[in-house]
Design a protein around this motif. Structure first.
Motif, PDB file in Angstrom:
ATOM      1  N   ASP A 191      -3.437   2.302  -4.105  1.00 16.61           N
ATOM      2  CA  ASP A 191      -3.260   3.760  -4.034  1.00 16.61           C
ATOM      3  C   ASP A 191      -1.871   4.199  -4.510  1.00 16.61           C
ATOM      4  O   ASP A 191      -1.477   5.340  -4.334  1.00 16.61           O
ATOM      5  CB  ASP A 191      -3.575   4.296  -2.618  1.00 16.61           C
ATOM      6  CG  ASP A 191      -3.054   3.434  -1.500  1.00 16.61           C
ATOM      7  OD1 ASP A 191      -2.204   2.565  -1.775  1.00 16.61           O
ATOM      8  OD2 ASP A 191      -3.476   3.621  -0.347  1.00 16.61           O
ATOM      9  N   GLY A 246      -5.761   0.286   0.439  1.00 20.83           N
ATOM     10  CA  GLY A 246      -6.365   1.507  -0.069  1.00 20.83           C
ATOM     11  C   GLY A 246      -6.463   1.601  -1.572  1.00 20.83           C
ATOM     12  O   GLY A 246      -5.833   0.867  -2.316  1.00 20.83           O
ATOM     13  N   ASP A 268       0.876  -1.171   0.000  1.00 16.54           N
ATOM     14  CA  ASP A 268       0.000   0.000   0.000  1.00 16.54           C
ATOM     15  C   ASP A 268       0.921   1.231   0.000  1.00 16.54           C
ATOM     16  O   ASP A 268       2.032   1.180   0.533  1.00 16.54           O
ATOM     17  CB  ASP A 268      -0.855  -0.023   1.278  1.00 16.54           C
ATOM     18  CG  ASP A 268      -1.934   1.050   1.297  1.00 16.54           C
ATOM     19  OD1 ASP A 268      -3.095   0.731   1.004  1.00 16.54           O
ATOM     20  OD2 ASP A 268      -1.605   2.219   1.625  1.00 16.54           O
ATOM     21  N   HIS A 316       0.845   3.861   1.598  1.00 11.57           N
ATOM     22  CA  HIS A 316       1.082   4.419   2.930  1.00 11.57           C
ATOM     23  C   HIS A 316       1.813   3.407   3.812  1.00 11.57           C
ATOM     24  O   HIS A 316       1.560   2.212   3.699  1.00 11.57           O
ATOM     25  CB  HIS A 316      -0.258   4.814   3.566  1.00 11.57           C
ATOM     26  CG  HIS A 316      -1.051   5.756   2.704  1.00 11.57           C
ATOM     27  ND1 HIS A 316      -2.128   5.336   1.959  1.00 11.57           N
ATOM     28  CD2 HIS A 316      -0.873   7.066   2.437  1.00 11.57           C
ATOM     29  CE1 HIS A 316      -2.606   6.370   1.277  1.00 11.57           C
ATOM     30  NE2 HIS A 316      -1.860   7.434   1.540  1.00 11.57           N
TER      31      HIS A 316
HETATM   32 ZN   LIG Z   1      -3.088   3.437   1.690  1.00  7.67          ZN
END
Ligand SMILES: [Zn+2]
Length: 300
Positions: A234, A275, A157, A159
Protein backbone atom coordinates in the motif's frame (compact mmCIF):
# COMPACT_ATOMS: atom_id res chain seq x y z
CA UNK A 1 10.18 -21.96 -1.70
CA UNK A 2 7.60 -22.67 1.00
CA UNK A 3 4.50 -20.52 0.73
CA UNK A 4 1.54 -20.71 3.12
CA UNK A 5 -1.88 -20.63 1.54
CA UNK A 6 -5.32 -22.09 2.09
CA UNK A 7 -8.67 -21.36 0.42
CA UNK A 8 -9.87 -20.34 3.90
CA UNK A 9 -7.78 -17.15 3.49
CA UNK A 10 -10.57 -15.71 1.42
CA UNK A 11 -13.29 -14.53 3.80
CA UNK A 12 -16.54 -15.01 1.93
CA UNK A 13 -18.84 -13.09 4.27
CA UNK A 14 -18.12 -9.61 2.93
CA UNK A 15 -21.02 -7.62 1.55
CA UNK A 16 -20.93 -6.60 -2.10
CA UNK A 17 -18.76 -3.51 -2.62
CA UNK A 18 -16.79 -3.86 0.65
CA UNK A 19 -13.51 -1.98 0.26
CA UNK A 20 -11.27 -4.86 1.29
CA UNK A 21 -9.98 -6.61 -1.88
CA UNK A 22 -10.56 -10.17 -0.64
CA UNK A 23 -10.16 -11.56 -4.18
CA UNK A 24 -6.42 -11.00 -4.00
CA UNK A 25 -6.02 -14.13 -1.90
CA UNK A 26 -7.31 -16.26 -4.76
CA UNK A 27 -5.68 -14.34 -7.55
CA UNK A 28 -2.16 -14.05 -6.16
CA UNK A 29 -1.42 -17.80 -5.96
CA UNK A 30 -2.89 -18.21 -9.44
CA UNK A 31 -0.71 -15.41 -10.76
CA UNK A 32 2.42 -16.88 -9.15
CA UNK A 33 1.70 -20.26 -10.72
CA UNK A 34 0.89 -18.70 -14.08
CA UNK A 35 4.14 -16.71 -14.15
CA UNK A 36 6.12 -19.75 -13.10
CA UNK A 37 7.43 -18.09 -9.92
CA UNK A 38 6.02 -21.01 -7.93
CA UNK A 39 4.83 -24.52 -8.61
CA UNK A 40 1.98 -26.29 -6.87
CA UNK A 41 4.51 -28.10 -4.67
CA UNK A 42 5.71 -24.83 -3.13
CA UNK A 43 2.38 -24.26 -1.38
CA UNK A 44 1.50 -25.71 2.00
CA UNK A 45 -1.74 -25.52 3.96
CA UNK A 46 -1.12 -23.98 7.35
CA UNK A 47 -2.47 -25.65 10.47
CA UNK A 48 -4.51 -23.74 12.98
CA UNK A 49 -3.44 -21.88 16.12
CA UNK A 50 -4.17 -23.61 19.40
CA UNK A 51 -5.85 -21.65 22.17
CA UNK A 52 -2.61 -21.76 24.08
CA UNK A 53 -0.80 -20.10 21.19
CA UNK A 54 -3.48 -17.43 20.91
CA UNK A 55 -3.33 -16.70 24.62
CA UNK A 56 0.41 -16.14 24.58
CA UNK A 57 -0.36 -12.89 22.75
CA UNK A 58 -4.04 -12.07 23.13
CA UNK A 59 -6.05 -11.55 26.32
CA UNK A 60 -8.38 -14.20 27.73
CA UNK A 61 -11.26 -11.76 27.51
CA UNK A 62 -10.73 -10.92 23.83
CA UNK A 63 -10.29 -14.57 22.88
CA UNK A 64 -13.47 -15.47 24.76
CA UNK A 65 -15.42 -12.84 22.81
CA UNK A 66 -14.05 -14.09 19.51
CA UNK A 67 -14.76 -17.71 20.37
CA UNK A 68 -18.31 -17.05 21.52
CA UNK A 69 -19.14 -14.37 18.95
CA UNK A 70 -19.82 -11.79 21.66
CA UNK A 71 -17.82 -8.79 20.48
CA UNK A 72 -19.79 -5.57 20.89
CA UNK A 73 -21.09 -3.73 17.84
CA UNK A 74 -18.37 -1.15 18.28
CA UNK A 75 -15.66 -3.81 18.57
CA UNK A 76 -16.94 -5.45 15.40
CA UNK A 77 -17.04 -2.11 13.59
CA UNK A 78 -13.42 -1.45 14.58
CA UNK A 79 -12.27 -4.67 12.92
CA UNK A 80 -13.61 -3.39 9.59
CA UNK A 81 -15.27 -6.74 8.81
CA UNK A 82 -18.75 -8.09 9.53
CA UNK A 83 -18.44 -10.82 12.15
CA UNK A 84 -18.88 -14.50 11.36
CA UNK A 85 -17.22 -17.47 13.11
CA UNK A 86 -15.32 -18.21 9.89
CA UNK A 87 -13.46 -14.92 10.36
CA UNK A 88 -11.93 -16.37 13.50
CA UNK A 89 -11.14 -19.69 11.81
CA UNK A 90 -9.52 -17.86 8.94
CA UNK A 91 -7.41 -15.78 11.31
CA UNK A 92 -6.24 -18.86 13.20
CA UNK A 93 -4.99 -20.42 9.98
CA UNK A 94 -3.36 -17.27 8.63
CA UNK A 95 -1.47 -16.60 11.85
CA UNK A 96 -0.35 -20.20 12.04
CA UNK A 97 0.85 -19.82 8.46
CA UNK A 98 3.15 -16.99 9.55
CA UNK A 99 4.49 -19.16 12.38
CA UNK A 100 5.14 -22.08 10.03
CA UNK A 101 6.83 -19.70 7.59
CA UNK A 102 9.25 -18.74 10.36
CA UNK A 103 10.25 -22.37 10.84
CA UNK A 104 10.56 -22.91 7.09
CA UNK A 105 12.69 -19.77 6.83
CA UNK A 106 15.10 -21.26 9.36
CA UNK A 107 15.66 -24.12 6.92
CA UNK A 108 15.53 -22.29 3.61
CA UNK A 109 16.36 -18.65 4.33
CA UNK A 110 12.95 -17.32 3.35
CA UNK A 111 9.30 -18.34 3.45
CA UNK A 112 6.19 -16.32 2.67
CA UNK A 113 2.56 -16.23 3.68
CA UNK A 114 -0.15 -15.34 1.11
CA UNK A 115 -1.84 -13.20 3.81
CA UNK A 116 -1.05 -11.98 7.31
CA UNK A 117 0.74 -8.90 8.44
CA UNK A 118 -2.24 -8.12 10.65
CA UNK A 119 -0.31 -5.53 12.60
CA UNK A 120 -3.25 -3.41 13.81
CA UNK A 121 -4.53 -6.14 16.14
CA UNK A 122 -3.82 -5.42 19.80
CA UNK A 123 -3.65 -7.98 22.60
CA UNK A 124 -7.21 -7.13 23.61
CA UNK A 125 -8.92 -6.00 20.42
CA UNK A 126 -9.08 -6.17 16.66
CA UNK A 127 -8.72 -3.15 14.44
CA UNK A 128 -8.27 -2.15 10.79
CA UNK A 129 -8.97 -5.54 9.11
CA UNK A 130 -6.89 -7.35 11.75
CA UNK A 131 -8.28 -9.90 14.23
CA UNK A 132 -5.19 -11.76 15.45
CA UNK A 133 -1.72 -10.22 15.32
CA UNK A 134 0.03 -12.95 13.35
CA UNK A 135 3.60 -11.68 13.63
CA UNK A 136 3.22 -11.06 17.35
CA UNK A 137 1.80 -14.55 17.84
CA UNK A 138 4.59 -16.13 15.79
CA UNK A 139 7.24 -14.11 17.64
CA UNK A 140 5.92 -15.06 21.06
CA UNK A 141 5.74 -18.66 19.97
CA UNK A 142 9.34 -18.76 18.74
CA UNK A 143 10.55 -17.14 21.95
CA UNK A 144 8.48 -19.53 24.05
CA UNK A 145 9.85 -22.53 22.18
CA UNK A 146 13.39 -21.24 22.66
CA UNK A 147 13.87 -21.33 18.89
CA UNK A 148 15.35 -17.82 18.87
CA UNK A 149 16.10 -15.20 21.46
CA UNK A 150 16.14 -12.04 19.37
CA UNK A 151 13.68 -11.02 16.68
CA UNK A 152 13.50 -8.00 14.38
CA UNK A 153 10.18 -6.96 12.85
CA UNK A 154 10.61 -4.90 9.69
CA UNK A 155 7.20 -3.38 9.02
CA UNK A 156 7.14 -1.54 5.69
CA UNK A 157 3.37 -1.51 5.23
CA UNK A 158 2.36 2.12 4.69
CA UNK A 159 0.40 2.09 7.95
CA UNK A 160 2.14 1.99 11.31
CA UNK A 161 2.11 -1.37 13.07
CA UNK A 162 0.39 0.07 16.13
CA UNK A 163 -0.82 -3.23 17.59
CA UNK A 164 2.58 -4.84 17.22
CA UNK A 165 4.39 -1.85 18.72
CA UNK A 166 2.11 -1.89 21.74
CA UNK A 167 2.27 -5.66 22.26
CA UNK A 168 6.09 -5.59 22.35
CA UNK A 169 6.44 -2.27 24.12
CA UNK A 170 8.22 -3.92 27.06
CA UNK A 171 9.71 -6.96 25.29
CA UNK A 172 13.39 -6.34 24.59
CA UNK A 173 13.74 -9.59 22.64
CA UNK A 174 11.51 -8.24 19.88
CA UNK A 175 12.66 -5.08 18.12
CA UNK A 176 9.85 -3.34 16.23
CA UNK A 177 10.80 -1.16 13.26
CA UNK A 178 8.26 0.64 11.10
CA UNK A 179 8.51 2.92 8.09
CA UNK A 180 5.10 4.38 7.34
CA UNK A 181 3.24 7.43 6.12
CA UNK A 182 3.10 9.80 9.08
CA UNK A 183 -0.25 11.41 8.24
CA UNK A 184 -2.15 8.22 7.69
CA UNK A 185 -4.06 5.68 9.72
CA UNK A 186 -3.60 5.05 12.62
CA UNK A 187 -3.68 8.74 13.48
CA UNK A 188 -2.80 7.97 17.08
CA UNK A 189 0.45 6.05 16.67
CA UNK A 190 2.06 3.77 19.21
CA UNK A 191 5.77 3.88 19.82
CA UNK A 192 7.78 1.22 17.97
CA UNK A 193 11.42 0.71 18.92
CA UNK A 194 12.19 2.66 15.75
CA UNK A 195 9.60 4.64 13.82
CA UNK A 196 10.19 6.54 10.62
CA UNK A 197 7.15 8.55 9.55
CA UNK A 198 7.36 9.78 5.96
CA UNK A 199 5.54 12.79 4.52
CA UNK A 200 2.67 12.33 2.05
CA UNK A 201 3.66 11.65 -1.55
CA UNK A 202 7.14 10.34 -0.72
CA UNK A 203 8.36 8.56 -3.85
CA UNK A 204 10.97 5.91 -4.68
CA UNK A 205 14.30 7.63 -4.20
CA UNK A 206 13.78 9.28 -0.80
CA UNK A 207 12.01 6.15 0.46
CA UNK A 208 14.78 3.82 -0.62
CA UNK A 209 17.44 6.17 0.70
CA UNK A 210 15.89 6.05 4.17
CA UNK A 211 15.61 2.27 4.07
CA UNK A 212 19.19 1.83 2.89
CA UNK A 213 20.49 4.26 5.51
CA UNK A 214 18.79 2.46 8.35
CA UNK A 215 18.27 -1.25 7.77
CA UNK A 216 21.84 -2.62 7.55
CA UNK A 217 22.90 -0.83 10.74
CA UNK A 218 19.75 -1.96 12.45
CA UNK A 219 20.36 -5.62 11.62
CA UNK A 220 23.94 -5.23 12.80
CA UNK A 221 22.87 -3.64 16.08
CA UNK A 222 19.85 -5.79 16.92
CA UNK A 223 21.57 -8.97 15.71
CA UNK A 224 18.32 -10.92 15.25
CA UNK A 225 18.03 -14.65 14.63
CA UNK A 226 14.75 -14.11 12.81
CA UNK A 227 13.33 -11.25 10.79
CA UNK A 228 9.62 -10.86 10.17
CA UNK A 229 9.08 -8.72 7.11
CA UNK A 230 5.71 -7.08 6.59
CA UNK A 231 5.74 -6.29 2.89
CA UNK A 232 2.56 -4.22 2.45
CA UNK A 233 2.22 -2.89 -1.08
CA UNK A 234 0.00 0.00 0.00
CA UNK A 235 3.05 2.26 -0.45
CA UNK A 236 2.43 2.54 -4.19
CA UNK A 237 0.94 5.64 -5.75
CA UNK A 238 -2.20 3.90 -7.01
CA UNK A 239 -3.20 2.82 -3.50
CA UNK A 240 -6.48 4.19 -2.19
CA UNK A 241 -5.36 4.12 1.45
CA UNK A 242 -1.65 4.81 1.08
CA UNK A 243 -0.80 8.50 0.51
CA UNK A 244 2.73 7.68 -0.63
CA UNK A 245 3.82 7.83 -4.27
CA UNK A 246 6.07 4.88 -4.92
CA UNK A 247 6.14 3.12 -8.25
CA UNK A 248 5.59 -0.60 -8.45
CA UNK A 249 9.24 -0.89 -9.50
CA UNK A 250 10.31 1.10 -6.43
CA UNK A 251 8.28 -1.23 -4.24
CA UNK A 252 10.03 -4.16 -5.84
CA UNK A 253 13.43 -2.59 -5.18
CA UNK A 254 12.39 -2.13 -1.57
CA UNK A 255 11.62 -5.86 -1.27
CA UNK A 256 14.85 -6.81 -3.02
CA UNK A 257 16.88 -4.65 -0.68
CA UNK A 258 15.29 -6.21 2.41
CA UNK A 259 15.90 -9.74 1.10
CA UNK A 260 19.48 -8.94 0.09
CA UNK A 261 20.20 -7.67 3.57
CA UNK A 262 18.66 -10.73 5.23
CA UNK A 263 20.74 -12.88 2.90
CA UNK A 264 23.94 -10.95 3.51
CA UNK A 265 23.58 -11.08 7.28
CA UNK A 266 22.43 -14.70 7.16
CA UNK A 267 19.20 -14.00 9.01
CA UNK A 268 16.11 -16.06 8.07
CA UNK A 269 13.16 -13.97 6.95
CA UNK A 270 9.47 -14.84 7.21
CA UNK A 271 7.21 -12.63 5.12
CA UNK A 272 3.62 -11.63 5.80
CA UNK A 273 1.89 -9.73 3.05
CA UNK A 274 0.08 -6.81 4.63
CA UNK A 275 -2.04 -4.28 2.82
CA UNK A 276 -2.63 -3.41 -0.81
CA UNK A 277 -5.65 -1.38 -1.84
CA UNK A 278 -5.04 -0.07 -5.33
CA UNK A 279 -8.12 0.74 -7.40
CA UNK A 280 -7.31 -1.98 -9.89
CA UNK A 281 -7.01 -5.47 -8.51
CA UNK A 282 -4.37 -6.25 -11.13
CA UNK A 283 -2.10 -3.56 -9.63
CA UNK A 284 -2.45 -5.11 -6.19
CA UNK A 285 -1.77 -8.63 -7.37
CA UNK A 286 1.18 -7.56 -9.54
CA UNK A 287 2.79 -5.66 -6.66
CA UNK A 288 2.41 -8.56 -4.22
CA UNK A 289 3.65 -11.00 -6.87
CA UNK A 290 6.84 -8.94 -7.16
CA UNK A 291 7.60 -9.63 -3.49
CA UNK A 292 7.45 -13.37 -4.12
CA UNK A 293 9.54 -13.05 -7.29
CA UNK A 294 12.19 -11.02 -5.47
CA UNK A 295 12.38 -13.66 -2.71
CA UNK A 296 12.66 -16.43 -5.26
CA UNK A 297 15.39 -14.71 -7.22
CA UNK A 298 17.48 -13.73 -4.24
CA UNK A 299 17.27 -16.90 -2.17
CA UNK A 300 16.98 -19.69 -4.73
ZN1 LIG B 1 -1.52 -1.05 5.43
Amino acid sequence: MKVAFSPIYRYDQLPEGHRFPMEKYDLLPQQLLYEGTLTQRDFFHPKRLTEEQILRTHTVDYWHKLKTGTLSKKEIRNTGFPFHPSLVERGRHIAHGTLQCAYHAMQEGVSLNIAGGTHHAYADRGEGFCIFNDIAIASNELLHAGAVDQILIVDLDVHQGNGTAKIFEHESRVFTFSIHCEHNYPLQKERSDLDIGLPDQTDDEPYLRVLKDVLPDLIRTVSPQMIFYLSGVDVIATDKLGRLAMSREGCRRRDEFVFEQCCEFGVPVAVAMGGGYSHRLSDIVAAHANTFKAAEEIFF
